[in-house]
Write an enzyme that holds these catalytic residues in place. Structure first.
Site, PDB file in Angstrom:
ATOM      1  N   GLY A   1       0.854  -1.189   0.000  1.00 25.02           N
ATOM      2  CA  GLY A   1       0.000   0.000   0.000  1.00 25.02           C
ATOM      3  C   GLY A   1       0.887   1.235   0.000  1.00 25.02           C
TER       4      GLY A   1
ATOM      5  N   LEU B   1      -2.222   7.034   1.788  1.00 24.12           N
ATOM      6  CA  LEU B   1      -1.769   8.160   2.625  1.00 24.12           C
ATOM      7  C   LEU B   1      -0.656   7.724   3.574  1.00 24.12           C
ATOM      8  CD1 LEU B   1      -2.161  11.020   3.914  1.00 24.12           C
ATOM      9  CD2 LEU B   1      -3.899   9.969   5.380  1.00 24.12           C
TER      10      LEU B   1
ATOM     11  N   GLY C   1       0.970   4.667   3.713  1.00 22.72           N
ATOM     12  CA  GLY C   1       2.058   3.943   3.049  1.00 22.72           C
ATOM     13  C   GLY C   1       3.042   4.885   2.382  1.00 22.72           C
TER      14      GLY C   1
ATOM     15  N   SER D   1      -7.075  -0.030  12.629  1.00 23.52           N
ATOM     16  CA  SER D   1      -7.819   1.237  12.629  1.00 23.52           C
ATOM     17  C   SER D   1      -8.510   1.443  13.969  1.00 23.52           C
ATOM     18  CB  SER D   1      -8.873   1.205  11.524  1.00 23.52           C
ATOM     19  OG  SER D   1      -9.780   2.269  11.700  1.00 23.52           O
ATOM     20  N   SER D   2      -8.501   2.685  14.446  1.00 23.65           N
ATOM     21  CA  SER D   2      -9.125   2.946  15.745  1.00 23.65           C
ATOM     22  C   SER D   2     -10.642   2.739  15.697  1.00 23.65           C
ATOM     23  CB  SER D   2      -8.790   4.360  16.234  1.00 23.65           C
ATOM     24  OG  SER D   2      -9.303   5.318  15.344  1.00 23.65           O
ATOM     25  N   CYS D   3     -11.207   2.631  14.471  1.00 21.08           N
ATOM     26  CA  CYS D   3     -12.660   2.409  14.436  1.00 21.08           C
ATOM     27  C   CYS D   3     -13.014   0.970  14.806  1.00 21.08           C
ATOM     28  CB  CYS D   3     -13.259   2.818  13.101  1.00 21.08           C
ATOM     29  SG  CYS D   3     -12.711   1.826  11.749  1.00 21.08           S
TER      30      CYS D   3
ATOM     31  N   TYR E   1     -16.093  -2.351   7.734  1.00 20.52           N
ATOM     32  CA  TYR E   1     -14.675  -2.012   7.608  1.00 20.52           C
ATOM     33  C   TYR E   1     -13.931  -2.323   8.915  1.00 20.52           C
ATOM     34  CZ  TYR E   1     -10.509   0.955   7.403  1.00 20.52           C
ATOM     35  OH  TYR E   1      -9.220   1.414   7.447  1.00 20.52           O
TER      36      TYR E   1
ATOM     37  N   LYS F   1     -10.742  -4.860   9.542  1.00 21.81           N
ATOM     38  CA  LYS F   1      -9.460  -4.446  10.123  1.00 21.81           C
ATOM     39  C   LYS F   1      -9.149  -5.267  11.378  1.00 21.81           C
ATOM     40  CE  LYS F   1      -7.152  -1.557   8.631  1.00 21.81           C
ATOM     41  NZ  LYS F   1      -6.145  -1.647   7.537  1.00 21.81           N
TER      42      LYS F   1
ATOM     43  N   ASN G   1      -6.956   9.038  13.876  1.00 19.42           N
ATOM     44  CA  ASN G   1      -7.388   9.420  12.521  1.00 19.42           C
ATOM     45  C   ASN G   1      -6.256  10.164  11.814  1.00 19.42           C
ATOM     46  OD1 ASN G   1      -9.842   8.543  13.611  1.00 19.42           O
ATOM     47  ND2 ASN G   1     -11.022  10.128  12.564  1.00 19.42           N
TER      48      ASN G   1
ATOM     49  N   HIS H   1     -12.149  11.808   4.469  1.00 19.15           N
ATOM     50  CA  HIS H   1     -12.334  11.966   5.906  1.00 19.15           C
ATOM     51  C   HIS H   1     -12.543  13.457   6.194  1.00 19.15           C
ATOM     52  CE1 HIS H   1     -10.484   7.921   6.047  1.00 19.15           C
ATOM     53  NE2 HIS H   1     -11.224   7.787   7.128  1.00 19.15           N
TER      54      HIS H   1
ATOM     55  N   TRP I   1     -20.813  18.465   8.630  1.00 21.06           N
ATOM     56  CA  TRP I   1     -21.749  17.362   8.905  1.00 21.06           C
ATOM     57  C   TRP I   1     -21.894  17.095  10.403  1.00 21.06           C
ATOM     58  CZ3 TRP I   1     -19.618  13.156   5.024  1.00 21.06           C
ATOM     59  CH2 TRP I   1     -19.796  13.637   3.714  1.00 21.06           C
TER      60      TRP I   1
ATOM     61  N   ARG J   1     -12.509  13.692  18.066  1.00 25.02           N
ATOM     62  CA  ARG J   1     -11.575  12.807  17.379  1.00 25.02           C
ATOM     63  C   ARG J   1     -10.150  13.194  17.752  1.00 25.02           C
ATOM     64  NH1 ARG J   1     -15.633  10.695  16.603  1.00 25.02           N
ATOM     65  NH2 ARG J   1     -16.665  10.000  14.690  1.00 25.02           N
TER      66      ARG J   1
ATOM     67  N   ASP K   1     -23.182  11.560  12.977  1.00 20.82           N
ATOM     68  CA  ASP K   1     -22.041  11.929  13.832  1.00 20.82           C
ATOM     69  C   ASP K   1     -21.001  10.819  13.896  1.00 20.82           C
ATOM     70  OD1 ASP K   1     -22.539  14.486  14.665  1.00 20.82           O
ATOM     71  OD2 ASP K   1     -23.552  13.897  16.527  1.00 20.82           O
TER      72      ASP K   1
HETATM   73  P1  GDP Z   1     -14.966   8.795  11.348  1.00 14.77           P
HETATM   74  O1  GDP Z   1     -13.872   9.219  12.293  1.00 14.77           O
HETATM   75  O2  GDP Z   1     -14.884   7.351  10.988  1.00 14.77           O
HETATM   76  O3  GDP Z   1     -16.319   9.169  11.872  1.00 14.77           O
HETATM   77  O4  GDP Z   1     -14.721   9.508   9.943  1.00 14.77           O
HETATM   78  P2  GDP Z   1     -14.809  10.977   9.307  1.00 14.77           P
HETATM   79  O5  GDP Z   1     -13.452  11.583   9.310  1.00 14.77           O
HETATM   80  O6  GDP Z   1     -15.462  10.813   7.974  1.00 14.77           O
HETATM   81  O7  GDP Z   1     -15.787  11.841  10.199  1.00 14.77           O
HETATM   82  C1  GDP Z   1     -15.454  12.345  11.462  1.00 14.77           C
HETATM   83  C2  GDP Z   1     -16.549  13.264  11.957  1.00 14.77           C
HETATM   84  O8  GDP Z   1     -16.513  14.487  11.193  1.00 14.77           O
HETATM   85  C3  GDP Z   1     -17.957  12.725  11.836  1.00 14.77           C
HETATM   86  O9  GDP Z   1     -18.696  13.118  12.990  1.00 14.77           O
HETATM   87  C4  GDP Z   1     -18.497  13.472  10.608  1.00 14.77           C
HETATM   88  O10 GDP Z   1     -19.921  13.604  10.597  1.00 14.77           O
HETATM   89  C5  GDP Z   1     -17.827  14.833  10.797  1.00 14.77           C
HETATM   90  N1  GDP Z   1     -17.788  15.677   9.584  1.00 14.77           N
HETATM   91  C6  GDP Z   1     -18.156  16.987   9.514  1.00 14.77           C
HETATM   92  N2  GDP Z   1     -18.089  17.441   8.254  1.00 14.77           N
HETATM   93  C7  GDP Z   1     -17.637  16.412   7.503  1.00 14.77           C
HETATM   94  C8  GDP Z   1     -17.365  16.289   6.096  1.00 14.77           C
HETATM   95  O11 GDP Z   1     -17.529  17.203   5.311  1.00 14.77           O
HETATM   96  N3  GDP Z   1     -16.885  15.075   5.676  1.00 14.77           N
HETATM   97  C9  GDP Z   1     -16.666  14.030   6.549  1.00 14.77           C
HETATM   98  N4  GDP Z   1     -16.169  12.873   6.077  1.00 14.77           N
HETATM   99  N5  GDP Z   1     -16.958  14.113   7.874  1.00 14.77           N
HETATM  100  C10 GDP Z   1     -17.434  15.289   8.352  1.00 14.77           C
END
Ligand code: GDP
Length: 330
Positions: A11, A15, A17, A108-110, A137, A141, A166, A180, A203, A210, A270
């Site tokens: 890989g 990012l 790798g 992955s921390s998820c 996913y 992992k 992250n 992300h 969002w 995080r 969220d």
């Molecule tokens: P996660 O850590 O697996 O949840 O991955 P993400 O990095 O996609 O999202 C982290 C958090 O950021 C979540 O609560 C999303 O709803 C929020 N978030 C806010 N705006 C955005 C956006 O424009 N894109 C993404 N991917 N996440 C967003």
């Protein structure tokens, strides 16, 4: 690991790798195999075994496999899960067959249960249900972690797993549908600034928290662990700073210089309420992340700007999640 050891970063165009490859070269490791050799299709076991048999790596960083942000995980759970299961199975097995001395698997921390006590310690793994938005996913992992442990148990292979916070950085995936949160917000705010748009939508509620790690710091920790870690693991690698999405959005706004208003879009999910890692074991070994969040955001934004002045690389169709063009992509 010596400067002339044969090293494979599976890989190498993801990012993480790509960051590991850059760092290996900076530190003087000259024999990174995929510096010269194109990677095979790592979802194909036979191709992967042939590649390993040809180049006989001694050390393997396993950073391959598709990944993506919260929306990508909800839209393409089957692809993400299948790709990661296949890639991990191929690489781990090929590494064992060719007698690789040590393998570091990027987990992955998820994969931590949604309601883990915070900060999350490795003892919490497998102790409860996963966050539903990325369960397939996260299961794939976690299967990789278990696979490394199984090869250690049955064959005595020195394979271990690392759980990073992250990650983000130059070379990240900036496509809105798969990125992300950090590349997503950098791009949205940059485009809003250029267009003079009054609002940017963030969002969710802005309340989830995080922990972020800069890709170069994560790469540095992986090389450090490859050199010094001699336990079964797994090991957490945190970035040192945990922020809410609202705080992050404000910081990105400052870095980009966007003067409009941030609107929180509660119709979007969220995800996990809080993800923060207990990195005590790594800290006790003497490793700490070096790059403050704001500085890392600014460097990533500079990279985005440099790319936008040449070609729209973040829109290329052949990109995979972890943020890069497939050779891979976590
Ligand atoms: P996660 O850590 O697996 O949840 O991955 P993400 O990095 O996609 O999202 C982290 C958090 O950021 C979540 O609560 C999303 O709803 C929020 N978030 C806010 N705006 C955005 C956006 O424009 N894109 C993404 N991917 N996440 C967003």
């Amino acid at each position: 690991m010596k400067f002339d050891s044969r090293i494979c970063v599976a890989g190498g165009d993801t990012l993480i790798g790509a960051a590991i490859l850059r760092r290996l070269l900076i530190q003087g490791y000259k024999e990174a195999i995929n510096r010269r050799e194109p990677e095979p299709d790592l979802t194909d076991g036979a191709e992967t075994e042939a590649f390993f048999a040809r180049y006989v790596p001694e050390y393997v960083f396993l950073a391959a496999g598709k990944s993506g942000g919260i929306q990508e995980n909800m839209a393409r759970p089957a692809e993400l899960m299948r790709d990661n299961l296949l890639v991990t199975t191929s690489v781990v097995h090929a590494a064992w067959k060719t007698g690789v001395r040590k393998l570091l698997y990027l987990a992955s921390s998820c994969s931590y249960p949604r309601n883990s006590p915070q900060p999350m310690a490795v003892g919490s793994l497998m102790s409860g249900p996963l966050e539903p938005t990325n369960e397939p996913y996260a299961m794939a992992k976690m299967a990789g972690v278990s696979l490394c442990r199984a090869y250690r148990l049955q064959y005595g292979a020195d394979f271990f797993s690392v759980f990073p916070a992250n990650a983000f950085g130059p070379g990240d995936d900036f496509r809105p549908e798969s990125s992300h949160v950090i590349p997503a917000l950098l791009r949205k705010m940059h485009e809003a600034k250029m267009a003079g748009a009054p609002f940017v939508d963030v969002w969710g509620s802005g309340r989830p928290r995080r922990e972020f790690i800069y890709s170069d710091d994560l790469a540095d920790s992986c090389i450090y662990l490859m050199q010094k870690y001699d336990r079964p693991g797994p090991v957490n690698v945190g970035g040192g700073t945990t922020v809410s999405i609202g705080e992050l959005a404000a910081l990105v706004q400052e870095v980009v210089g966007y003067r409009g208003v941030l609107r929180f879009d509660s119709s979007k999910p969220d995800g996990m309420p809080l993800k923060s890692l207990d990195s005590g074991e790594l800290a006790a070994m003497g490793w700490q992340p070096a790059t403050p969040l704001r500085e890392a955001l600014a460097t990533t934004y500079d990279w985005f700007l440099s790319m936008s002045s040449t070609e729209a690389v973040w829109d290329r169709e052949d990109r995979t999640s972890e943020g890069t063009v497939h050779s891979d992509g976590e």
